[in-house]
Design a protein around this motif. Structure first.
Motif, mmCIF file in Angstrom:
data_model
loop_
_atom_site.group_PDB
_atom_site.id
_atom_site.type_symbol
_atom_site.label_atom_id
_atom_site.label_comp_id
_atom_site.label_asym_id
_atom_site.label_seq_id
_atom_site.Cartn_x
_atom_site.Cartn_y
_atom_site.Cartn_z
ATOM 1 N N PHE A 229 0.819 -1.230 0.121
ATOM 2 C CA PHE A 229 -0.003 -0.023 0.086
ATOM 3 C C PHE A 229 0.911 1.233 0.029
ATOM 4 O O PHE A 229 1.729 1.128 0.936
ATOM 5 C CB PHE A 229 -0.940 -0.182 1.310
ATOM 6 N N THR A 230 0.670 2.254 -0.928
ATOM 7 C CA THR A 230 1.422 3.256 -1.076
ATOM 8 C C THR A 230 0.811 4.732 -1.516
ATOM 9 O O THR A 230 -0.425 4.484 -1.957
ATOM 10 C CB THR A 230 2.527 3.094 -2.041
ATOM 11 N N ALA A 231 1.156 5.613 -0.865
ATOM 12 C CA ALA A 231 0.628 7.100 -1.400
ATOM 13 C C ALA A 231 1.528 7.669 -2.251
ATOM 14 O O ALA A 231 2.539 7.755 -2.169
ATOM 15 C CB ALA A 231 0.919 7.864 0.143
ATOM 16 N N GLN A 232 0.834 7.838 -3.265
ATOM 17 C CA GLN A 232 1.561 8.419 -4.794
ATOM 18 C C GLN A 232 0.336 9.382 -5.209
ATOM 19 O O GLN A 232 -0.779 9.284 -5.283
ATOM 20 C CB GLN A 232 1.720 7.453 -5.654
ATOM 21 N N GLN A 233 1.086 10.414 -5.696
ATOM 22 C CA GLN A 233 0.232 11.691 -6.300
ATOM 23 C C GLN A 233 0.237 11.803 -7.742
ATOM 24 O O GLN A 233 -0.664 12.419 -8.287
ATOM 25 C CB GLN A 233 0.732 12.879 -5.608
ATOM 26 N N THR A 234 1.079 11.129 -8.432
ATOM 27 C CA THR A 234 1.143 11.371 -9.898
ATOM 28 C C THR A 234 1.474 10.066 -10.540
ATOM 29 O O THR A 234 2.122 9.085 -10.050
ATOM 30 C CB THR A 234 2.394 12.399 -10.289
ATOM 31 N N LEU A 235 1.125 9.712 -11.840
ATOM 32 C CA LEU A 235 1.401 8.571 -12.536
ATOM 33 C C LEU A 235 2.679 8.385 -12.640
ATOM 34 O O LEU A 235 3.236 7.206 -12.506
ATOM 35 C CB LEU A 235 0.414 8.586 -13.655
ATOM 36 N N PRO A 236 3.587 9.209 -13.142
ATOM 37 C CA PRO A 236 5.070 9.055 -13.372
ATOM 38 C C PRO A 236 5.609 8.573 -11.906
ATOM 39 O O PRO A 236 6.465 7.709 -11.936
ATOM 40 C CB PRO A 236 5.607 10.336 -13.979
ATOM 41 N N GLY A 237 5.343 9.170 -11.064
ATOM 42 C CA GLY A 237 6.087 9.063 -9.628
ATOM 43 C C GLY A 237 5.630 7.658 -9.051
ATOM 44 O O GLY A 237 6.304 6.678 -8.696
ATOM 45 N N ALA A 238 4.233 7.264 -9.568
ATOM 46 C CA ALA A 238 3.731 5.989 -8.967
ATOM 47 C C ALA A 238 4.310 4.747 -9.783
ATOM 48 O O ALA A 238 4.662 3.661 -9.344
ATOM 49 C CB ALA A 238 2.269 5.956 -9.292
ATOM 50 N N ARG A 239 4.612 4.946 -11.059
ATOM 51 C CA ARG A 239 5.311 3.855 -11.947
ATOM 52 C C ARG A 239 6.577 4.026 -11.621
ATOM 53 O O ARG A 239 7.026 2.846 -11.322
ATOM 54 C CB ARG A 239 5.365 4.616 -13.613
ATOM 55 N N ALA A 240 7.348 4.944 -11.173
ATOM 56 C CA ALA A 240 8.601 4.848 -10.668
ATOM 57 C C ALA A 240 8.635 4.071 -9.495
ATOM 58 O O ALA A 240 9.798 3.410 -9.230
ATOM 59 C CB ALA A 240 9.310 5.964 -10.649
ATOM 60 N N PHE A 241 7.998 4.257 -8.646
ATOM 61 C CA PHE A 241 7.664 3.521 -7.232
ATOM 62 C C PHE A 241 7.650 2.017 -7.692
ATOM 63 O O PHE A 241 7.997 1.187 -7.136
ATOM 64 C CB PHE A 241 6.686 4.039 -6.583
#
Length: 440
Positions: A229-241
């Motif tokens: 479970f993670t908190a991500q604000q942007t699609l690019p940031g979430a993809r990198a994560f």
């Protein structure tokens, strides 16, 4: 796509309890949680997620902070449901492996293999003080203890072979003693003889979930987590994560596809975009600015006086990320959000009020489904940790309006095909790591 319901009293928006429809006593009402569980199960959600913290997280004057102990609540919900998974938070910092392994194995048996463990290291000083410590253990030491804690739990669950129980009435043999063995673990943090006094869980091991996104948290997740479970604000940031987590899993010789990345998503839904925005605004208007300002100051480790509502964050006065011993990943997310969007403290409070830094999508059912599909298809998520701003109404609207769209697009199941939580997530049942009875 995997969908998990993050259960939170009257909803994830901190002002949700003030709405006319909300019950201020919902946080201690089993009927409320049972209703949420059944709505999610009727929609074929993979699982429910019950968060926890072993201390009172904030002033009770401004929001309903009292929460039921999650293992106890999960036991009740297991009896009220049949297929949906149940994930409860248990700290490795303030428990012992034997008791936790025994409890989780018991719950996995009682639920028919539907249980998961959200592993946390409890990053709050008040929690440490509730367990006799004057200081918060360091970030690194908490994760080192957590790693050994899980290794001991694995050994205890595997101290029984799957076929240890014989049940031979004629021979008066209930179990094969050669297949139930001590673990004799001696490590830096724990010394545990074993074996466990509960047979091996139906899932082999309850599903392991993790939510920390710091460097130590990612390393830990890459080694152990099966859902993140993670908190991500942007699609690019979430993809990198997601790419980073799966690469870390591969480095531990794990199958990256078996690590499910589930960002938090706060859907605020209206029949039109204007209606959804009006709902969001009505919730924001109910936020206690004084209370929220204090919570933000605590997270950022600065005095309240350093956070004038209509000024930007004092970035130069914030502690370096590497020095934060508490919720380090959430600290970074909030600071990055404020800097990226040039938010004032007041604006930041409004953004955090709905989901504490998780992605908020405000719009029509189609707009919510479009964004979810974009993240899923774009490699940023294997599914989502759904966090309705208001409960139960936000969940009901999501299930009746968004879930059918996901099904129509071939993105989500129409019904359960398995019975265990591992089957819902498409994960294998682990074999006994060291066969019982081999003398090792």
């Amino acid at each position: 796509m995997h969908l998990n319901l993050f259960v939170m009293t009257t909803g994830h928006h901190e002002a949700s309890w003030r709405l006319p429809e909300s019950d201020p006593y919902a946080s201690i009402d089993l009927a409320h949680y049972t209703n949420l569980a059944r709505i999610a199960e009727d929609a074929a959600f993979d699982s429910l997620f019950l968060a926890d913290s072993p201390h009172l997280p904030g002033p009770v004057r401004r929001r309903p902070w009292g929460m039921l102990e999650p293992l106890t609540l999960a036991t009740a919900l297991a009896a009220a449901t049949e297929r949906i998974g149940l994930i409860a938070t248990v700290s490795t910092s303030y428990n012992e492996p034997y008791n936790v392994a025994r409890t989780l194995a018991s719950l996995d048996h009682l639920s028919g293999g539907r249980f998961g463990w959200n592993v946390v290291t409890s990053p709050d000083l008040p929690a440490a003080r509730n367990f006799g410590l004057s200081d918060l253990p360091s970030h690194a030491s908490r994760y080192a203890r957590a790693a050994e804690f899980i290794e001991v739990a694995f050994k205890l669950w595997d101290s029984w072979a799957d076929d240890a129980i014989v049940g031979d009435k004629a021979a008066a043999i209930w179990a094969d003693e050669s297949k139930v063995c001590p673990i004799d673990h001696v490590g830096e943090y724990f010394s545990v003889a074993g074996p466990l006094n509960v047979p091996r869980p139906p899932q082999g091991h309850p599903l392991l979930v993790q939510a920390g996104s710091s460097e130590e948290g990612r390393r830990f997740a890459g080694r152990y987590a099966e859902a993140v479970f993670t908190a991500q604000q942007t699609l690019p940031g979430a993809r990198a994560f997601a790419e980073d987590l799966k690469a870390r899993a591969a480095a531990f010789r794990r199958d990256p596809s078996k690590v499910k990345i589930l960002p938090g998503l706060v859907p605020i839904i209206g029949s039109t975009t204007a209606e959804a925005r009006a709902l969001e605004a009505s919730l924001s208007d109910l936020i206690s600015q004084e209370y929220a300002q204090g919570q933000l100051a605590s997270l950022l480790q600065v005095p309240v006086s350093a956070l004038p509502l209509d000024s930007p964050l004092p970035f130069a006065d914030l502690p370096p990320e590497e020095s934060v011993e508490g919720a380090r990943s959430r600290f970074s997310l909030v600071v990055d959000l404020a800097r990226r969007e040039n938010l004032t403290v007041r604006q930041l409070i409004g953004r955090l009020g709905g989901g504490r830094g998780h992605l908020t999508i405000t719009g029509t059912p189609e707009q919510v489904a479009d964004e979810m599909q974009a993240w899923y298809s774009g490699g940023a998520a294997d599914g989502f940790n759904i966090m309705p701003a208001v409960l139960p109404s936000g969940l009901s609207v999501f299930c009746s309006e968004v879930v059918p769209l996901l099904r129509k697009r071939g993105l989500f199941r129409s019904e359960y095909t398995g019975r265990t939580l591992r089957e819902h997530y498409g994960l294998d049942r682990p074999a006994v790591a060291v066969p019982a009875g081999n003398g090792d």
